[in-house]
Write an enzyme that holds these catalytic residues in place. Structure first.
Site, PDB file in Angstrom:
ATOM      1  CB  SER A 185      -8.106   3.370   2.808  1.00 53.32           C
ATOM      2  OG  SER A 185      -7.292   2.769   3.797  1.00 53.32           O
ATOM      3  CB  SER A 245      -8.378   0.548   5.808  1.00 56.85           C
ATOM      4  OG  SER A 245      -9.106   1.745   5.748  1.00 56.85           O
ATOM      5  CE  LYS A 272      -3.999   1.796   2.667  1.00 52.13           C
ATOM      6  NZ  LYS A 272      -4.844   1.543   3.860  1.00 52.13           N
TER       7      LYS A 272
END
Ligand SMILES: [Mg+2]
Ligand SMILES: [Zn+2]
Lengths: 490, 480, 96
Positions: A155, A179, A80
């Site tokens: 996310s 997330s 990420k």
């Protein structure tokens, strides 16, 4: 043999050991896959082809010399883009960090590098990890490989989409309010948030410091356990890091659920949850009971207030964490005649509207006269939630609920209504507030072919039993397979 | 109307640890700009603070030296405000539970001792340094600001007094004594000129005999004890002027201008004082157990006040004792001289007189001189044996400080030794009597003022090396 | 009634320059969210200690040991404006 890019970590590691394939072949396979899928999925912000190939070659030399470092050596993984990677652009999907090249690796990145993992690239996210759809990215949204009209969740939607699409074998996400788990549910993956403090936050761009944890997004429970074990452990660079040994993830995989007590959280598995999700949830509960688990219904009333507490605590912490983005030392600068003006213009230009919304909310919640009614009260509510969980865990080994209230929704469906977007996290937020581990396991597909996730929660440092139950659920559930993705060579 | 000043002082002390408060960068003020920086102290994305154990031990030590209670559990908070030399735009500081609280320091001005209560001493981090570049070099007309983050994250202890101070002189004494203690602890070089110790004064006035505090004004930018005293004094008189003429004192921060000898209002942005404190989520609470506190207490050196009392008992007068106790170098010399057998009063006078004057004149630390306690003992012994006059002794001291050698050696080399051999002196006296028989007859006849005439002659004959007291004694013996 | 906030003051504290129009829209959105968040006030929390860390841990320290700093050129290469080893920013206050 299946397409290399579709292997689990465990399968790929075995293939490397037996010489069935090489790390270079694996890496090329996911890179090729990315070149097919990225135009439509947009899972990545940066693909580091050169770095990945170099790492794969080094790994192949070790394996050829029969000196592989460990279970992750040579395996292509997605990171990420809120994790610091030395020399590789890291933006957290924000314009304010456009072009930013960090001078250091975060601890988790360092651990994986040392474990021989191959980094494919940096994946898209909601800006600064604020969101549940990966639509709040300054660099455009990511789409769900199961249905390109829908969101992958967020996310950590970029990492989830990459693993689902086959452009990485596994990914790392970060979970502040769900997330990792919610995108795992929406993309048909296993996603896990460790006990707060088990995985170092050093080098993770902070959103809400007391809630953030890094964790795996994988194609199997065993993969998640292996990746979790590789990144967990004490880090002297993180003062909140747990000083003792991290619990095993793999020890009790396959031990079944016979005799285990499973608590169904009433408040998280009724109102507000989509019917199809509830059906899949109940089916799984029945399967667990049939497999010998003792199922108990439990009420945790203060979890109903968790979302409210979260939307005070997370913005308050983020308002301070994001203050450092001011145009002085790195990142975007918009000129001004005074330093104050420069900062104010830079921040207005560099942050997206969701980030600004949360900074304003947090600033307000902390400001003179409101602290006690908002932030202070939210932290006390947090204590109540922890106490309630503690009481529950005297009666059961794990708690369960759906992961997300519904399968993936369409792009744009919730962007105009922040509160409805926030509702995506009602089931996942309590574990962030309590600091307890939790994970999502795919348990089926909706009528329209979208994945549905099932959440397993455990007490602090209860990872071993959590993985045990998750593995049992995986074994009891029908395999949802991989998304069929119409791709056009770009 | 008669006004009473009400003053509180905030002191920031930079700790001289090897590394910074929350990262491993060196604490080194001489380094090239921005070379002692890392992800943590530069506030890079993803970095996290980890506190320096020694800094926690040292603030505890400071607290104990100022008679503070040590919090069993204290906590860091974030203090939020934007400033370009503050990397994270929040300062890690402490709020409701500081490491140290409720202490005191006794301060003596003109013989009167007052107890100044200390509210708290808390741990925080320093900011970077701004250089405002522009025509006049002053902030207001700067054209740009250059930033150096080497100082960012240096451990800082803030010591906050209660508003117990009642005069500018007392403010100065408090600051001086506080610095003396901090220096004695060996936790900071505490140099005002370099900003490693910084004093801010909160000044208000109220009609004598009334309780409620007036509006307080914070005065900053004093870089010597003298300017602290002048600034507080100026601010008291300024406020008196404002109130006497029917005006209102505004709560504000004022800058001391050393050159003009006045305080200026600093324009501050409205609302900037909303610091939005909240517990620092990146750090755990600090627990100082009784055992740890006791371990730290065992490392405390003797405090200057206690030491001064001990020096008085060794013969030093009160003022000298305080001066000696406040300087590690002088105290070491004093103690070793007295231990070697020198009289405390004599040595104390030399150390606070000639030796201190020499150090100032030469801009050298006393510790850098060749002077030892044994030298002082030998010098005192020569004076006691009348082989040196007290005037000559001071001259000898100067040569010893300059590194010319020990007192005996130097006194001989510079021909300063007194004639104390009574045979030689008697010979000289008799010679002078023989040459001045008429005057001697008058002296013997009772004209006593002639004694000075004869002593003078003997001094001349001996080239000034005779001990005048011994000469007088011999003359008396000749008369009777 | 949604909670009414002084959005201009909050934006100033947060150093975010907003247009009148943006302020109005954030003010409305924040009112709704805060209204929801204010539910925390309904729970009885008398005598409850606030949690500032989910695990009950204390005293994580490092030893006072110097470790290498970053290379200055690398650090300044990321700066929007730097000169002679310094970061450079506009002046602090308005010229009069
Ligand atoms: Mg301070
Ligand atoms: Zn540093």
């Amino acid at each position: 043999m299946t397409e290399l890019s579709q292997l689990t970590l465990v399968e790929a590691a075995a293939a490397l050991r037996t010489g069935e394939c090489t790390s270079v072949a694996l890496t090329e396979s996911v890179l090729d896959r990315a070149s097919l899928t990225e135009a439509s999925v947009h899972a990545y912000l940066t693909i580091d082809r050169q770095g990945a190939m170099a790492a794969a070659e080094a790994s192949d030399r070790r394996i050829a010399a029969e000196k592989p470092i460990g279970p992750l050596d040579g395996l292509p993984i997605a990171l990420k883009d809120n994790m610091m990677t030395k020399g590789i652009e890291t933006t957290a999907s924000s314009k304010i960090l456009s072009g930013y090249i960090p001078p250091y690796d975060g601890t988790v990145v360092k651990l994986l590098r040392e474990a021989g993992a191959v980094f494919v690239g940096k994946t898209n996210l909601d800006e600064f990890a604020m969101g549940s759809s990966t639509e709040n990215s300054a660099y455009g949204p990511t789409r769900n490989p199961w249905n390109l009209d829908t969101v992958p969740g967020g996310s950590s939607g970029g990492s989830a989409a990459a693993v689902a699409a086959g452009s990485a074998l596994a990914g790392l996400g970060s979970d502040t309010g769900g997330s990792i788990r919610q995108p795992a549910a929406l993309c048909g993956l296993v996603g896990m948030k460790p006990t707060y403090g088990l995985v170092s936050r050093y080098g993770l761009i902070a959103f809400a410091s007391s809630l953030d944890q890094i964790g795996p997004l994988t194609r199997s429970v065993q993969d998640a356990a292996i990746l979790y074990e590789a990144i967990a452990g004490h880090d002297p660079h993180d003062a909140t890091s747990f000083p003792g040994p991290a619990p095993s993830g793999t020890e009790r995989l396959g031990a079944g659920v016979e005799g285990l007590r499973v608590g169904v959280v009433n408040e998280l598995s009724g109102e507000g949850i989509d019917d199809e999700v509830l059906v899949a949830f109940r089916t799984t509960i029945d399967r667990l009971a049939n497999a010998g688990a003792e199922v108990v219904d439990l009420s945790l009333p203060s979890t109903a207030t968790a979302l409210s507490a979260y939307y005070l605590i997370a913005p308050a912490e983020c308002s301070a964490n994001l203050a450092r983005f001011d145009g002085v030392r790195y990142g975007l600068r918009v000129d001004g005649s005074t330093v104050d003006e420069m900062m104010s213009l830079t921040r207005a230009e560099g942050f997206g509207s969701e980030v600004i919304r949360r900074i304003l909310l947090g600033t307000y919640a902390l400001s003179a006269g409101y602290y006690d009614a908002f932030y202070g009260q939210a932290q006390r509510v947090r204590t109540l939630i922890i106490q309630e969980f503690a009481t529950a865990y005297e009666q059961v080994d794990v708690l369960v609920s759906p992961t997300a209230p519904a399968p993936a929704f369409e792009l744009g469906a919730k962007t105009q209504d922040p509160l409805s977007m926030y509702m995506q996290d009602i089931c996942t937020i309590p574990s962030n507030l309590s600091g307890h581990p939790a994970m999502s396991v795919p348990v089926g597909l909706s009528a329209s072919g979208l994945p549905i996730g099932f959440q397993v929660m455990a007490p602090a440092l209860g990872e071993t039993v959590m993985f045990q139950v998750a593995a049992a659920i995986e074994a009891l559930s029908d395999d949802i397979g991989r998304p069929v993705l119409e791709v056009v060579a770009s | 109307m008669n006004w009473e000043p009400v003053i509180g002082i905030e002191v920031h002390v930079e700790l001289e640890t090897a590394s910074k408060m929350f990262c491993g960068c060196a604490v080194d003020f001489e380094a090239e700009p921005n070379t002692n920086v890392c992800p943590v102290c530069l506030g890079l994305p993803g970095a996290l603070p980890v506190p320096n154990r020694k800094a926690i031990e040292w603030i505890t030590k400071i607290g104990l030296a100022f008679n503070c209670s040590i919090s069993e559990r204290s906590q860091f908070h974030r203090k939020n405000y934007f400033y370009s030399d503050q990397p994270k735009n929040y300062q890690i500081s402490q709020f409701d539970v500081p490491v140290c609280h409720d202490g005191w320091l006794d301060v003596t001005v003109a013989g009167a001792t007052s107890r100044i209560r200390i509210n708290r001493a808390h741990m925080e981090e320093d900011t970077g340094k701004s250089i405002h570049v522009g025509d006049s070099g002053r902030i207001h007309s700067a054209t740009e600001t250059l930033l150096n983050f080497n100082r960012a994250g240096v451990p800082l202890v803030e010591i906050v007094s209660e508003a117990d101070i009642r005069s500018a002189a007392q403010a100065r004494a408090y600051a001086q004594d506080l610095r003396t203690v901090v220096t004695a602890l060996g936790v900071s070089d505490a140099k005002l000129e370099e900003g490693s110790i910084r004093f801010d004064a909160n000044v208000s006035i109220r009609p004598v005999g009334t309780e409620p505090f007036g509006t307080k004004v914070e005065v900053k930018n004093m870089n010597s004890f003298r300017s602290l005293e002048r600034a507080v004094d100026y601010e008291i008189r300024r406020q008196e002027g404002v109130l006497e003429s029917g005006g209102i004192v505004h709560q504000e921060t004022r800058h001391w201008d050393e050159g003009e000898g006045v305080t200026h209002s600093m324009r501050s942005k409205e609302g900037s004082s909303d610091y939005r404190y909240f517990p620092e989520p990146d750090l755990l609470p600090i627990e100082v157990t009784d055992e740890w506190r006791d371990e730290i207490a065992a490392t405390l050196p003797e405090m200057p006040a206690a030491r001064a009392l001990r020096y008085v008992a060794l013969g030093a007068d009160g003022d000298s004792a305080s001066s000696l106790a406040g300087s590690e170098a002088l105290a070491t010399l004093f103690e070793s001289a007295v231990e070697a057998g020198a009289p405390g009063n004599v040595v104390a006078n030399w150390l606070t007189g000639e030796v201190t004057a020499w150090s100032r004149r030469e801009s050298l630390d006393v510790a850098e001189s060749a002077l030892t306690g044994k030298h002082l003992r030998d010098l005192a012994a020569m004076v006691a044996a009348n082989s040196l006059s007290s005037t000559a002794a001071k001259e000898v001291l100067g040569y010893v400080l300059a590194g010319e050698g020990g007192p005996a050696e130097v006194a001989t080399a510079h021909d300063l030794v007194q004639i104390s051999d009574s045979g030689a002196l008697e010979e000289a006296v008799d010679e002078v009597i023989a040459d001045n028989a008429e005057q001697f007859a008058r002296l013997a006849g009772g004209e006593d003022k002639l004694i000075g005439f004869f002593v003078g002659l003997v001094m001349r004959v001996t080239g000034g090396k005779a001990d005048p007291r011994a000469v007088t004694e011999i003359l008396r013996s000749r008369i009777s | 009634m949604p909670i009414d906030i002084d959005i201009a003051h909050v934006a100033k504290l947060a150093r975010i320059e907003l247009s009148e129009q943006d302020m109005a829209s954030y003010r409305a959105q924040l009112g709704v969210i805060l209204d929801h968040a204010a539910k925390v006030q309904a729970l009885p929390t008398e005598g409850v200690q606030p949690t500032s860390h989910p695990l009950d841990m204390v005293n994580a320290f490092r030893d006072d040991v110097v470790t290498p700093s970053l290379d200055r050129d690398e650090v300044l290469s990321q700066a929007p404006d730097a000169t002679d080893g310094f970061f450079r920013v506009p002046p602090s206050l308005d010229n009069e």
